[in-house]
Write an enzyme that holds these catalytic residues in place. Structure first.
Site, PDB file in Angstrom:
ATOM      1  N   ARG A 186       0.805  -1.231   0.000  1.00  0.00           N
ATOM      2  CA  ARG A 186       0.000   0.000   0.000  1.00  0.00           C
ATOM      3  C   ARG A 186       0.836   1.278   0.000  1.00  0.00           C
ATOM      4  O   ARG A 186       0.385   2.321   0.442  1.00  0.00           O
ATOM      5  CB  ARG A 186      -0.994   0.007   1.174  1.00  0.00           C
ATOM      6  CG  ARG A 186      -2.033  -1.106   1.097  1.00  0.00           C
ATOM      7  CD  ARG A 186      -3.178  -0.846   2.046  1.00  0.00           C
ATOM      8  NE  ARG A 186      -4.211  -1.859   1.892  1.00  0.00           N
ATOM      9  CZ  ARG A 186      -4.308  -2.972   2.621  1.00  0.00           C
ATOM     10  NH1 ARG A 186      -3.396  -3.209   3.564  1.00  0.00           N
ATOM     11  NH2 ARG A 186      -5.272  -3.830   2.418  1.00  0.00           N
ATOM     12  N   LYS A 229       3.649  10.892 -11.679  1.00  0.00           N
ATOM     13  CA  LYS A 229       2.801  10.068 -12.540  1.00  0.00           C
ATOM     14  C   LYS A 229       3.477   8.728 -12.768  1.00  0.00           C
ATOM     15  O   LYS A 229       4.612   8.663 -13.233  1.00  0.00           O
ATOM     16  CB  LYS A 229       2.566  10.754 -13.885  1.00  0.00           C
ATOM     17  CG  LYS A 229       1.514  11.839 -13.883  1.00  0.00           C
ATOM     18  CD  LYS A 229       1.252  12.288 -15.311  1.00  0.00           C
ATOM     19  CE  LYS A 229       0.181  13.335 -15.386  1.00  0.00           C
ATOM     20  NZ  LYS A 229      -0.087  13.752 -16.782  1.00  0.00           N
ATOM     21  N   GLU A 267      10.808  16.535 -25.406  1.00  0.00           N
ATOM     22  CA  GLU A 267      10.201  16.983 -24.153  1.00  0.00           C
ATOM     23  C   GLU A 267      10.855  18.264 -23.641  1.00  0.00           C
ATOM     24  O   GLU A 267      10.218  19.064 -22.965  1.00  0.00           O
ATOM     25  CB  GLU A 267      10.286  15.881 -23.093  1.00  0.00           C
ATOM     26  CG  GLU A 267       9.510  14.609 -23.415  1.00  0.00           C
ATOM     27  CD  GLU A 267       8.011  14.727 -23.144  1.00  0.00           C
ATOM     28  OE1 GLU A 267       7.547  15.821 -22.778  1.00  0.00           O
ATOM     29  OE2 GLU A 267       7.314  13.708 -23.291  1.00  0.00           O
ATOM     30  N   LYS A 325       8.659  22.038 -14.901  1.00  0.00           N
ATOM     31  CA  LYS A 325       7.733  20.988 -14.490  1.00  0.00           C
ATOM     32  C   LYS A 325       7.468  21.043 -12.994  1.00  0.00           C
ATOM     33  O   LYS A 325       6.329  20.848 -12.549  1.00  0.00           O
ATOM     34  CB  LYS A 325       8.251  19.609 -14.884  1.00  0.00           C
ATOM     35  CG  LYS A 325       7.245  18.518 -14.529  1.00  0.00           C
ATOM     36  CD  LYS A 325       7.388  17.267 -15.315  1.00  0.00           C
ATOM     37  CE  LYS A 325       6.191  16.353 -15.069  1.00  0.00           C
ATOM     38  NZ  LYS A 325       6.301  15.079 -15.818  1.00  0.00           N
ATOM     39  N   GLU A 329      -3.393  17.145 -11.913  1.00  0.00           N
ATOM     40  CA  GLU A 329      -3.814  17.471 -13.267  1.00  0.00           C
ATOM     41  C   GLU A 329      -5.295  17.852 -13.357  1.00  0.00           C
ATOM     42  O   GLU A 329      -6.027  17.397 -14.223  1.00  0.00           O
ATOM     43  CB  GLU A 329      -3.514  16.302 -14.218  1.00  0.00           C
ATOM     44  CG  GLU A 329      -3.468  16.717 -15.682  1.00  0.00           C
ATOM     45  CD  GLU A 329      -2.994  15.608 -16.591  1.00  0.00           C
ATOM     46  OE1 GLU A 329      -1.768  15.525 -16.796  1.00  0.00           O
ATOM     47  OE2 GLU A 329      -3.811  14.818 -17.068  1.00  0.00           O
ATOM     48  N   ARG A 384      -1.720  21.642 -15.252  1.00  0.00           N
ATOM     49  CA  ARG A 384      -0.773  20.554 -15.496  1.00  0.00           C
ATOM     50  C   ARG A 384      -1.083  19.845 -16.808  1.00  0.00           C
ATOM     51  O   ARG A 384      -0.200  19.247 -17.427  1.00  0.00           O
ATOM     52  CB  ARG A 384      -0.790  19.548 -14.333  1.00  0.00           C
ATOM     53  CG  ARG A 384       0.264  18.445 -14.513  1.00  0.00           C
ATOM     54  CD  ARG A 384       0.504  17.612 -13.282  1.00  0.00           C
ATOM     55  NE  ARG A 384       1.494  16.586 -13.541  1.00  0.00           N
ATOM     56  CZ  ARG A 384       1.998  15.756 -12.642  1.00  0.00           C
ATOM     57  NH1 ARG A 384       1.610  15.847 -11.385  1.00  0.00           N
ATOM     58  NH2 ARG A 384       2.901  14.854 -12.971  1.00  0.00           N
ATOM     59  N   ASN A 410       0.861  18.011 -21.442  1.00  0.00           N
ATOM     60  CA  ASN A 410       0.523  16.995 -22.442  1.00  0.00           C
ATOM     61  C   ASN A 410       0.521  17.549 -23.865  1.00  0.00           C
ATOM     62  O   ASN A 410      -0.011  16.908 -24.774  1.00  0.00           O
ATOM     63  CB  ASN A 410      -0.851  16.395 -22.121  1.00  0.00           C
ATOM     64  CG  ASN A 410      -0.815  15.545 -20.869  1.00  0.00           C
ATOM     65  OD1 ASN A 410      -0.098  14.563 -20.792  1.00  0.00           O
ATOM     66  ND2 ASN A 410      -1.579  15.935 -19.869  1.00  0.00           N
ATOM     67  N   HIS A 436       0.821  15.202 -26.811  1.00  0.00           N
ATOM     68  CA  HIS A 436       0.659  13.821 -26.373  1.00  0.00           C
ATOM     69  C   HIS A 436      -0.640  13.185 -26.863  1.00  0.00           C
ATOM     70  O   HIS A 436      -0.694  11.957 -27.033  1.00  0.00           O
ATOM     71  CB  HIS A 436       0.743  13.738 -24.852  1.00  0.00           C
ATOM     72  CG  HIS A 436       2.129  13.933 -24.314  1.00  0.00           C
ATOM     73  ND1 HIS A 436       2.855  15.082 -24.529  1.00  0.00           N
ATOM     74  CD2 HIS A 436       2.933  13.124 -23.564  1.00  0.00           C
ATOM     75  CE1 HIS A 436       4.047  14.969 -23.936  1.00  0.00           C
ATOM     76  NE2 HIS A 436       4.109  13.792 -23.359  1.00  0.00           N
ATOM     77  N   HIS A 476       0.285   9.878 -28.469  1.00  0.00           N
ATOM     78  CA  HIS A 476      -0.143   8.620 -27.864  1.00  0.00           C
ATOM     79  C   HIS A 476      -0.995   7.802 -28.831  1.00  0.00           C
ATOM     80  O   HIS A 476      -0.927   6.564 -28.849  1.00  0.00           O
ATOM     81  CB  HIS A 476      -0.933   8.885 -26.584  1.00  0.00           C
ATOM     82  CG  HIS A 476      -0.073   9.254 -25.420  1.00  0.00           C
ATOM     83  ND1 HIS A 476      -0.588   9.672 -24.219  1.00  0.00           N
ATOM     84  CD2 HIS A 476       1.272   9.256 -25.243  1.00  0.00           C
ATOM     85  CE1 HIS A 476       0.387   9.922 -23.369  1.00  0.00           C
ATOM     86  NE2 HIS A 476       1.529   9.678 -23.964  1.00  0.00           N
ATOM     87  N   HIS A 513       8.456   7.031 -27.800  1.00  0.00           N
ATOM     88  CA  HIS A 513       7.569   8.029 -27.216  1.00  0.00           C
ATOM     89  C   HIS A 513       7.929   9.456 -27.617  1.00  0.00           C
ATOM     90  O   HIS A 513       7.071  10.232 -28.052  1.00  0.00           O
ATOM     91  CB  HIS A 513       7.570   7.889 -25.694  1.00  0.00           C
ATOM     92  CG  HIS A 513       6.748   8.931 -25.003  1.00  0.00           C
ATOM     93  ND1 HIS A 513       5.382   9.034 -25.167  1.00  0.00           N
ATOM     94  CD2 HIS A 513       7.102   9.932 -24.164  1.00  0.00           C
ATOM     95  CE1 HIS A 513       4.923  10.047 -24.447  1.00  0.00           C
ATOM     96  NE2 HIS A 513       5.956  10.608 -23.836  1.00  0.00           N
TER      97      HIS A 513
END
Length: 374
Positions: A128, A150, A192, A233, A243, A247, A251, A254, A258, A273
């Site tokens: 956990r 993330k 990036e 960032k 997000e 935030r 992306n 992306h 993606h 990527h």
């Protein structure tokens, strides 16, 4: 964004109250990993890495950890995007449990973005929640995926659809590790870096246009680019950790990128990527121009810089066959940012003037995809 300055070593703070942490940027940090990780008070370090990185960096990292009295256990996974799967996640978690990594210990993610996402997610769900240290060895991971918490894996239906927010306790961005990167991987990570200029820092983008050769060569310019990206960032994450607001700007490129990655089934021989992000950013600016939001000259400026460093800027640059507009649109509908069935796009009024848009019509997207794939 904060002002740029040059230094041999950098420390960037991610301010999240009692979960704040440092990003250390400099040469030979992996060889000094033991001193930094020992300060966290753990006894056992579960190092998660991939086969390629293990051959290059694992011996030095493990030796440094052991010199500081830490027990080192390792879990090694295959290299590549396909390791971001339920099967590999289960293998990693089971390996960490077998190694008796306890809640007070640390999982150390040693590798690029795939390892960072995978190991970070494993740390988030192990007992956990176990602390994680990110030790990114790719440019993409150092400026983006290792920062901000993330973590996750891919679904056959889309990228990064399964995961959790799990902030690291420390990030060790060893710039000397980038010396071992294949040129294609470094170029992909540079996408990036350019992204931070395109979002809201035209001055940084202009600096990259003038100095990208020095960034690729290494030295102070590379450190400056990495530190500026990390500060950008860190500031966004501190304002919007989960997000819900700006935030989402991170992306940029992306949504399109993606979709292309999903279309090639995450086949890294066809598209990795950062290449998808580069194509996606160029598409986002062309789409913005097509919608009358940005000047065509801005789209050409973005394309020209990405092409200058050897990055692709069009879906037609992806080797092999792609599905049609309908196939790409279906992938885009599985994007994490979809809300009530509506796509969220990061568009731009110009370089350094990106914004979140939730009112683009499906017909507009389809018409644009048809033009891009014609």
């Amino acid at each position: 964004m904060t002002a740029i300055h040059v230094a041999d070593d950098e420390r960037v703070r991610v301010a999240l109250a009692d979960r704040s942490y440092d990003i250390l940027i400099g040469r030979d940090l992996l060889a000094e990993a033991g001193a930094h990780v020992a300060a966290l008070g753990a006894r056992t370090i579960g190092v998660v890495t991939d086969e390629n990185v293990a051959a290059i960096h694992l011996p030095a990292v493990a030796a440094s950890l052991r010199r500081h009295g830490l027990t080192v256990e390792t879990v090694i996974v295959p290299a590549g995007e396909k390791s971001k799967s339920f099967e590999t996640l289960g293998f990693v978690v089971d390996g960490l449990i077998a190694a008796r990594v306890e809640r007070g210990d640390v999982v150390l993610a040693l590798g690029g973005g795939v390892v960072g996402d995978l190991a970070g997610f494993a740390a988030a769900i192990l007992r956990r929640g176990v602390r994680c240290v990110q030790a990114p060895t790719s440019l993409l991971a150092q400026v983006d995926s290792s920062v901000g918490g993330k973590t996750g894996i891919n679904s056959p239906r889309g990228k990064n659809l399964i995961g959790a927010f799990h902030q690291p306790s420390l990030v060790l961005a060893d710039t000397s590790a980038l010396d071992t990167l294949p040129p294609r991987e470094f170029r992909a990570g540079y996408a990036e870096v350019a992204k931070y200029g395109l979002i809201d820092d035209e001055a940084f983008f202009g600096w990259l246009e003038a100095n990208h050769a020095e960034v690729f060569a290494g030295g102070p310019a590379r450190t400056r680019a990495i530190a500026t990206s990390c500060r950008a960032k860190a500031g966004v994450v501190a304002r919007d950790e989960h997000e819900h607001g700006d935030r989402a700007l991170l992306n940029l490129g992306h949504t399109f990128g993606h979709a292309l990655e999903a279309e090639v089934a995450y086949d890294g021989t066809r598209l990795i990527h950062g290449e998808g992000v580069a194509i996606g950013m160029a598409m986002a600016f062309r789409f913005s121009a097509a919608l009358g939001l940005a000047a065509p000259a801005d789209a050409r400026r973005v394309e020209a810089h990405l092409a200058a460093v050897g990055l692709p800027t069009s879906p037609k640059a992806v080797p092999g066959p792609l599905g049609g507009p309908e196939a790409l649109f279906r992938h885009m509908q599985q994007d994490k940012k979809v809300e009530r069935g509506r796509l969220t796009f990061i568009l731009a009024h110009g370089v350094g003037q990106s914004f979140v848009s939730r009112d683009v019509e499906a017909a507009q997207v389809m018409a644009f995809l048809e033009s891009e794939l014609a």
